[in-house]
Write an enzyme that holds these catalytic residues in place. Structure first.
Site, PDB file in Angstrom:
ATOM      1  N   TYR A 219     -24.442 -15.776  15.770  1.00  0.00           N
ATOM      2  CA  TYR A 219     -23.627 -15.220  16.863  1.00  0.00           C
ATOM      3  C   TYR A 219     -24.433 -14.517  17.952  1.00  0.00           C
ATOM      4  CZ  TYR A 219     -23.921 -11.086  13.797  1.00  0.00           C
ATOM      5  OH  TYR A 219     -24.365 -10.082  12.984  1.00  0.00           O
ATOM      6  N   LYS A 220     -25.759 -14.455  17.816  1.00  0.00           N
ATOM      7  CA  LYS A 220     -26.558 -13.808  18.863  1.00  0.00           C
ATOM      8  C   LYS A 220     -27.007 -14.872  19.873  1.00  0.00           C
ATOM      9  CE  LYS A 220     -27.538  -9.911  15.923  1.00  0.00           C
ATOM     10  NZ  LYS A 220     -28.310  -9.431  14.768  1.00  0.00           N
ATOM     11  N   ARG A 368     -29.853  -0.632  24.895  1.00  0.00           N
ATOM     12  CA  ARG A 368     -30.500  -1.939  24.717  1.00  0.00           C
ATOM     13  C   ARG A 368     -29.955  -2.911  25.747  1.00  0.00           C
ATOM     14  NH1 ARG A 368     -30.072  -4.729  18.886  1.00  0.00           N
ATOM     15  NH2 ARG A 368     -27.928  -4.706  19.569  1.00  0.00           N
TER      16      ARG A 368
END
Ligand SMILES: *Cc1c(COP(=O)(O)O)cnc(C)c1O
Length: 409
Positions: A219-220, A368
Site C-alpha cells: 500500500y505504499k 515526514r
C-alpha cells in the site's frame, strides 16, 4: 528554484505521463505516498468489475473462470520485476507483520543451530514486536542493537538471522545492505530486509546482492490501496529446506485434495497461508502493473531531484523558523522522503493538511514529506514550501484546532 523552473523540469521529465494514471483530488498536494499510495484510476474499474461481474454473477466459478486462483502469483511477477527477483521467489499476501513471522520461522528451519535473531531498535515497531513475539514463542534469543549501522559488527557465529529496514521509515536513510549481507554471510547468518520504503521507489536488486529474505508493503509505493496485501521474498536456494510456520491449506502441495496432513507445496507457494483476499488483490494488481512499467532508474532520478529541490527550498525560504533536517543531506543516502524535525511538528502537520498539503507526523517531532515520483511534481514541491512558509509566518500552528491529537497521525 523559481516556479517556472519547476514547471520546466516537470514538462521534460520522462515520468510525467504516469501522473495521469492516478486519481488525485484537485488542488491537493499529496506528500504521503510513503504511507498510503495514491489511487490508480484502473483500480476502481477492476474492483467494481470483480464485485459486479465476477462475485455478483459468476460467484464461486470465478476462482477458475476469472483467474482468481492465479491472481497472487500474477502480482508476484510484477513485484519480482520491481525488486530484482524471479517471479517464483515472491509470495503475495497477508501483511508485513505476518510475513515477517513466516520468514522468522523459515530462518529457524534453515539455521537450526543458530539461536540468535539480530535486529536494531530503530527498525519499524512491528518488525521488532514480531521478532519479540517469535522469540517468546520459540525460545530464540533476540539481540537488539541501537542503530542499523551497528548490526554488522554485532554478528557472531551464533547469529542465525539479521533483520533490518532497507530505508529507515523516519529519516529515509538508506542502509548499506551490501556490507550487512557480506558480514552476515561471512558468519553463515541469513539476511532479512524490510523493503517497505524502498520497493517501487529504489532499485533493490535482491538477487544480485545475494539477499536471503525480504518483506515489503503493497500500500505504499506500490499503490495497492489501504491495507493492501504485502509480499515476501525468499531466495530460491532456500526453498526446499524452508518451512512456513503458518502451514495453511493454500501452501499445501494439493490444497483441494483435503489430505489428512500437511505437505508443503514445492517452491514459494508454500508461503501462502489462507484464502487470498481477491478484492484487495484486484486493486493491488493495478498498482503493481504501473510499478512494473516505470523504469526504476528514472524513478530514482526523479526522487533525488524532488527531495533535493525540497531541501534547497526549505533552507532558502524557511531559515529561522526552527526546522532541522532529520534526513541525510546527501540525496544518494536517502530514499524518496525528507524528514524535518520541529518542536511544533504535529500542529504544523495539521495546519498543512488543512491547507491541502498532506505529509504525516512521526513521534516525537518529525514531519515526514514523501515524494512518490510517479505522481508528485516539482511544481508541487514548490507550492508545498510556499504554503508551509505562510503557515510559519502567520504562526498558524498556535491555533488550538491544529493541536488536537487524531487517532492516526
Ligand atoms: C509500513 C511498514 C510496515 C507495515 O507492516 P504491516 O504489517 O503490513 O502493517 C512494516 N515495516 C515497515 C518498515 C513499514 O514501514
Amino acid at each position: 528554484m523559481p516556479a517556472l523552473a519547476a514547471e520546466a523540469l516537470d514538462q521534460s521529465n520522462p515520468l510525467a505521463p504516469f501522473r495521469e494514471r492516478f486519481d488525485l483530488p484537485d488542488g491537493v498536494i499529496y506528500l504521503d505516498g510513503n504511507s498510503l499510495g495514491a489511487l490508480p484510476k484502473a483500480a476502481k474499474g477492476a474492483v467494481l468489475g470483480a464485485i459486479e461481474e465476477e462475485w455478483g454473477r459468476e460467484l464461486i466459478k470465478s476462482w477458475n473462470t476469472a483467474g482468481w486462483i492465479d491472481l497472487a502469483a500474477d502480482i508476484a511477477r510484477d513485484i519480482a520485476a520491481v525488486i530484482g527477483a524471479e517471479a517464483d521467489e515472491v509470495s503475495v499476501g497477508d501483511s508485513i507483520s505476518v510475513n515477517l513471522f513466516k520468514l522468522l520461522g523459515a530462518a529457524r528451519s534453515l539455521r537450526p543451530g543458530g539461536a540468535t535473531i539480530l535486529a536494531d531498535r530503530r527498525n519499524f515497531p512491528t518488525d521488532r514486536y514480531v521478532a519479540q513475539g517469535f522469540a517468546r514463542l520459540t525460545g530464540a534469543n533476540l539481540q537488539l542493537v541501537d542503530a542499523p549501522e551497528d548490526l554488522a559488527a554485532a554478528i557472531t557465529n551464533d547469529t542465525a538471522l539479521v533483520m533490518a529496514s532497507h530505508v529507515d521509515y523516519r529519516s529515509g536513510r538508506i542502509l548499506d545492505v551490501d556490507a550487512l549481507t557480506e558480514a552476515a554471510h561471512s558468519r553463515d547468518a541469513l539476511v532479512l530486509v524490510d523493503l517497505a520504503h524502498s520497493a517501487g521507489v529504489l532499485p533493490v536488486d535482491l538477487a544480485r546482492r545475494g539477499i536471503d529474505m525480504a518483506v515489503g508493503c503493497g500500500y505504499k509505493y506500490l499503490n495497492g490501496g489501504p491495507g493492501a496485501p504485502a509480499f515476501l521474498f525468499l531466495a530460491r536456494r532456500h526453498h526446499e529446506a524452508a518451512q512456513n510456520p503458518i502451514a495453511g491449506w493454500f501452501g499445501h502441495a494439493e490444497p483441494f485434495a483435503f489430505a489428512d496432513s500437511y505437505a508443503p507445496a514445492p517452491g514459494i507457494r508454500r508461503f501462502q497461508a489462507g484464502t487470498p483476499p481477491i478484492l484487495s488483490l484486484k486493486a493491488l494488481k493495478e498498482g503493481t502493473r504501473i510499478a512494473a512499467e516505470a523504469p526504476l532508474d528514472q524513478v530514482r532520478a526523479k526522487a533525488k531531484s524532488l527531495t533535493t529541490n525540497f531541501q534547497a527550498l526549505v533552507e532558502d525560504q524557511l531559515a529561522g523558523h526552527g526546522f532541522t533536517l532529520a534526513s541525510p543531506r546527501d540525496a544518494d543516502q536517502r530514499g524518496a522522503q525528507i524528514a524535518l524535525a520541529h518542536e511544533h511538528g504535529y500542529a504544523i502537520t495539521q495546519a498543512l493538511i488543512a491547507h491541502d498539503v498532506i505529509p504525516d507526523f512521526r513521534q516525537p517531532d518529525i514531519i515526514r514529506f514523501g515524494f512518490a515520483p510517479l505522481y508528485v511534481r516539482h511544481a508541487d514541491v514548490h507550492e508545498a514550501v510556499h504554503r508551509l512558509r505562510r503557515i510559519m509566518e502567520q504562526r498558524l500552528y498556535d491555533d488550538p484546532r491544529y493541536r488536537a491529537w487524531a487517532a492516526v497521525t
